[in-house]
Design a protein around this motif. Structure first.
Motif, PDB file in Angstrom:
ATOM      1  N   GLU D   8       0.816  -1.223   0.000  1.00  0.00           N
ATOM      2  CA  GLU D   8       0.000   0.000   0.000  1.00  0.00           C
ATOM      3  C   GLU D   8       0.846   1.269   0.000  1.00  0.00           C
ATOM      4  N   LEU D   9       2.163   1.060   0.093  1.00  0.00           N
ATOM      5  CA  LEU D   9       3.066   2.212   0.158  1.00  0.00           C
ATOM      6  C   LEU D   9       3.884   2.388  -1.123  1.00  0.00           C
ATOM      7  N   VAL D  10       3.710   1.451  -2.068  1.00  0.00           N
ATOM      8  CA  VAL D  10       4.338   1.638  -3.382  1.00  0.00           C
ATOM      9  C   VAL D  10       3.817   2.950  -3.948  1.00  0.00           C
ATOM     10  N   LEU D  11       4.703   3.793  -4.483  1.00  0.00           N
ATOM     11  CA  LEU D  11       4.245   5.113  -4.937  1.00  0.00           C
ATOM     12  C   LEU D  11       3.526   5.045  -6.275  1.00  0.00           C
ATOM     13  N   ILE D  12       4.072   4.256  -7.211  1.00  0.00           N
ATOM     14  CA  ILE D  12       3.436   4.094  -8.524  1.00  0.00           C
ATOM     15  C   ILE D  12       3.070   2.610  -8.673  1.00  0.00           C
ATOM     16  N   ILE D  32      -2.635   6.060  -7.425  1.00  0.00           N
ATOM     17  CA  ILE D  32      -1.465   6.898  -7.094  1.00  0.00           C
ATOM     18  C   ILE D  32      -1.850   7.924  -6.026  1.00  0.00           C
ATOM     19  N   ALA D  33      -3.021   8.534  -6.191  1.00  0.00           N
ATOM     20  CA  ALA D  33      -3.467   9.517  -5.201  1.00  0.00           C
ATOM     21  C   ALA D  33      -3.591   8.876  -3.817  1.00  0.00           C
ATOM     22  N   ARG D  34      -4.182   7.678  -3.802  1.00  0.00           N
ATOM     23  CA  ARG D  34      -4.384   6.995  -2.517  1.00  0.00           C
ATOM     24  C   ARG D  34      -3.044   6.619  -1.881  1.00  0.00           C
ATOM     25  N   HIS D  35      -2.136   6.122  -2.684  1.00  0.00           N
ATOM     26  CA  HIS D  35      -0.845   5.703  -2.134  1.00  0.00           C
ATOM     27  C   HIS D  35      -0.003   6.892  -1.672  1.00  0.00           C
ATOM     28  N   THR D  36      -0.215   8.057  -2.261  1.00  0.00           N
ATOM     29  CA  THR D  36       0.486   9.240  -1.762  1.00  0.00           C
ATOM     30  C   THR D  36       0.037   9.561  -0.351  1.00  0.00           C
ATOM     31  N   ILE D  37      -1.272   9.534  -0.147  1.00  0.00           N
ATOM     32  CA  ILE D  37      -1.804   9.733   1.210  1.00  0.00           C
ATOM     33  C   ILE D  37      -1.191   8.695   2.154  1.00  0.00           C
ATOM     34  N   HIS D  38      -1.139   7.451   1.716  1.00  0.00           N
ATOM     35  CA  HIS D  38      -0.579   6.388   2.563  1.00  0.00           C
ATOM     36  C   HIS D  38       0.859   6.703   2.968  1.00  0.00           C
ATOM     37  N   ASN D  39       1.626   7.264   2.054  1.00  0.00           N
ATOM     38  CA  ASN D  39       3.020   7.552   2.383  1.00  0.00           C
ATOM     39  C   ASN D  39       3.158   8.721   3.346  1.00  0.00           C
ATOM     40  N   GLN D  41       0.760   9.530   5.538  1.00  0.00           N
ATOM     41  CA  GLN D  41       0.169   9.059   6.802  1.00  0.00           C
ATOM     42  C   GLN D  41      -0.019   7.534   6.709  1.00  0.00           C
ATOM     43  N   PRO D  42       0.975   6.759   7.136  1.00  0.00           N
ATOM     44  CA  PRO D  42       0.893   5.299   6.963  1.00  0.00           C
ATOM     45  C   PRO D  42       0.166   4.563   8.093  1.00  0.00           C
ATOM     46  N   ASP D  43      -0.441   5.297   8.999  1.00  0.00           N
ATOM     47  CA  ASP D  43      -1.137   4.625  10.109  1.00  0.00           C
ATOM     48  C   ASP D  43      -2.596   4.372   9.705  1.00  0.00           C
ATOM     49  N   LEU D  44      -2.926   3.087   9.542  1.00  0.00           N
ATOM     50  CA  LEU D  44      -4.249   2.714   9.044  1.00  0.00           C
ATOM     51  C   LEU D  44      -5.378   3.209   9.956  1.00  0.00           C
ATOM     52  N   ASP D  45      -5.142   3.225  11.255  1.00  0.00           N
ATOM     53  CA  ASP D  45      -6.198   3.673  12.166  1.00  0.00           C
ATOM     54  C   ASP D  45      -6.512   5.155  11.956  1.00  0.00           C
ATOM     55  N   VAL D  46      -5.474   5.945  11.770  1.00  0.00           N
ATOM     56  CA  VAL D  46      -5.698   7.377  11.528  1.00  0.00           C
ATOM     57  C   VAL D  46      -6.417   7.575  10.199  1.00  0.00           C
ATOM     58  N   LEU D  47      -6.001   6.801   9.183  1.00  0.00           N
ATOM     59  CA  LEU D  47      -6.633   6.924   7.863  1.00  0.00           C
ATOM     60  C   LEU D  47      -8.118   6.561   7.922  1.00  0.00           C
ATOM     61  N   LYS D  48      -8.428   5.489   8.663  1.00  0.00           N
ATOM     62  CA  LYS D  48      -9.829   5.053   8.754  1.00  0.00           C
ATOM     63  C   LYS D  48     -10.701   6.112   9.422  1.00  0.00           C
ATOM     64  N   GLU D  49     -10.144   6.732  10.450  1.00  0.00           N
ATOM     65  CA  GLU D  49     -10.879   7.794  11.135  1.00  0.00           C
ATOM     66  C   GLU D  49     -11.111   8.979  10.189  1.00  0.00           C
ATOM     67  N   GLY D  50     -10.070   9.330   9.466  1.00  0.00           N
ATOM     68  CA  GLY D  50     -10.187  10.431   8.511  1.00  0.00           C
ATOM     69  C   GLY D  50     -11.203  10.121   7.426  1.00  0.00           C
ATOM     70  N   ARG D  51     -11.214   8.864   7.003  1.00  0.00           N
ATOM     71  CA  ARG D  51     -12.151   8.432   5.956  1.00  0.00           C
ATOM     72  C   ARG D  51     -13.604   8.742   6.336  1.00  0.00           C
ATOM     73  N   VAL D  52     -13.958   8.449   7.577  1.00  0.00           N
ATOM     74  CA  VAL D  52     -15.320   8.725   8.041  1.00  0.00           C
ATOM     75  C   VAL D  52     -15.636  10.208   7.896  1.00  0.00           C
ATOM     76  N   LYS D  53     -14.657  11.015   8.236  1.00  0.00           N
ATOM     77  CA  LYS D  53     -14.867  12.464   8.200  1.00  0.00           C
ATOM     78  C   LYS D  53     -14.981  12.986   6.761  1.00  0.00           C
TER      79      LYS D  53
END
Lengths: 84, 84, 84, 84, 84, 84
Positions: D8-12, D32-39, D41-53
Motif C-alpha cells: 500500500e506504500l508503493v508510490l506508482i 497513485i493519489a491513494r498511495h500518496t496519502i498512505h506515504n 500518513q501510513p497509520d491505518l487507524d488514523v486513515l480510517k478515522e479520517g475516511r469517516v470524516k
C-alpha cells in the motif's frame, strides 16, 4: 454602485499576451488577475472593503499569488519563455 | 506604511527564467512567489505579522508550497527541464 | 530555533529532475515538496508540531497530496513520462 | 501504530504510467493519489478515522477529486491521450 | 449502504477522451468529475445529503467547477482543441 | 425551482474554443466558468443568493478568478496564444 471605470474592466490589458521581457509578462499576469476580479465584482466600494480584509490575511495573499502563478504559466508559454 | 525596498518588488528577480541548474531554478521559483506577495502587500509590518501566523500553520505552509510547485512548472519548462 | 540540518534544505535533492523509474520520480516529487516546506519553515520544532496536526486531518492530507501531484507533473514531463 | 502493508506504500502501483485504456489510466490516477496519502500518513487507524470524516463532507470529496484530476492529466499525457 | 449502480462507477464514461465537439468534451469533463466522486463515495444517500449542502454554497460550487476546468484541460488537449 | 433558461446551460457558448482575440478568449473563459456553475446548480434563486455572499467575500472572488485562469489556459493553448 460605485462602478469601476471601463479601462479597469478590460479583460486583457493591452490586448495581447506577448511581452518583451519576463518582468513585463509578470506585470501582465498581475493585471489580468486584477481585472478578472473587477469583472466579477465591479463595485469599487466592495473591492476596497475586501482589500482591507485579504491584504492582511496571509492565506488570502497566498491564494491571490497562486492565481498570478497560473496566469503567468499561460503568458510564459505564449512568449516561449522569453528564451534567448 | 513601512514599504519594502524596491529590489523586493522586482517581479522576476534577475529578469530571466533561464537558470543553470534545477537548484537555481527552484530558488527562483521561491523568489518569484515571495516577490508576488510583496507586490500585493508591500507593507513590511503587515507581512511580518502574517509570517508569524502562516509559518506555524501547516495548512498555510502547504498552500505556500503549492505556489512554489506551480512557479517551478513554468521555470522547469523554460529550461527544458535541464535535460542533459 | 532548532534549525534543520543543511541537507534538509537542499531544494532539489540529487540536483536533477531525471530519474530511472516512475517510482523514483514520485519519491523525488515527495522529497521536493518536503524540502520546500523546510525552506519556508526551517524550525524543526514548529514542523513537528504541525505534523501532528495535519497528519490527522484528512483535508490537510489531501492538500499535501495535491502538491505532490503537481511536482510529479513536472518530473514526469522532464522524463518524457518514462515511455518505453 | 497500525502500519499499512508495504504494497500500500508503493508510490506508482505497477511501476509505469502507461496503460492500455483511459479507464485503466483513471484507475491508476486514483491508486497513485491513494498511495500518496498512505506515504504521508501510513497509520491505518488514523486513515480510517479520517475516511469517516472526509467521506461525508462534500468539500473534502471535491478536494480529493481534484487530486485525481491532476494525476490523470499526467497519465493521459504519458499515454498520448490514448488517441486511436 | 445504498450503493450506486455499476454504470455510475465507470471512471471514463464511454471509454474514450475523444469527442466530436467541445460541447461533448465539456459534458464528458462533468461526467468524469461526477464519477470520480462516486468512486470515492459510492453511497447514494451520503451523496444526496452532500448535494443539498454544496449545491447552495457558492464556495463549494466554485470548487466543483474548478475540477471540471481541470478535467476539460485534459480532454481538450486530447482532441487537439477541436481545431478546424 | 426557478430554472435558468436553456441558453444559460450551454456548456461551451458559441460551440468552439477558437476566438479572434485574447480579449474574446478571456470573455469565453468567463462564460464557460459561469455556465459550468449553472449546470451544477441550475436554480436561479439559489444562484442569486450565493452571488450576494461570494461577491463580497474576497476569498470567494479569488477562488472564482482562479477558475477563469485555468479555463483561459485551455483557450489560450487552443488559439496558439494568438501569436502574431
Amino acid at each position: 454602485m460605485n462602478r469601476l471605470p471601463d479601462e479597469e474592466l478590460v479583460l486583457i490589458p493591452g490586448g495581447t499576451l506577448i511581452t518583451t521581457t519576463p518582468e513585463e509578462g509578470r506585470a501582465l499576469a498581475l493585471a489580468i488577475a486584477r481585472h478578472t476580479i473587477h469583472n466579477i465584482q465591479p463595485d469599487l466600494d466592495v473591492l476596497k472593503e475586501g482589500r482591507v480584509k485579504y491584504g492582511a490575511d496571509p492565506d488570502s495573499l497566498i491564494a491571490a499569488s497562486q492565481i498570478v502563478a497560473i496566469e503567468f504559466q499561460t503568458i510564459a508559454a505564449a512568449n516561449n519563455y522569453w528564451r534567448p
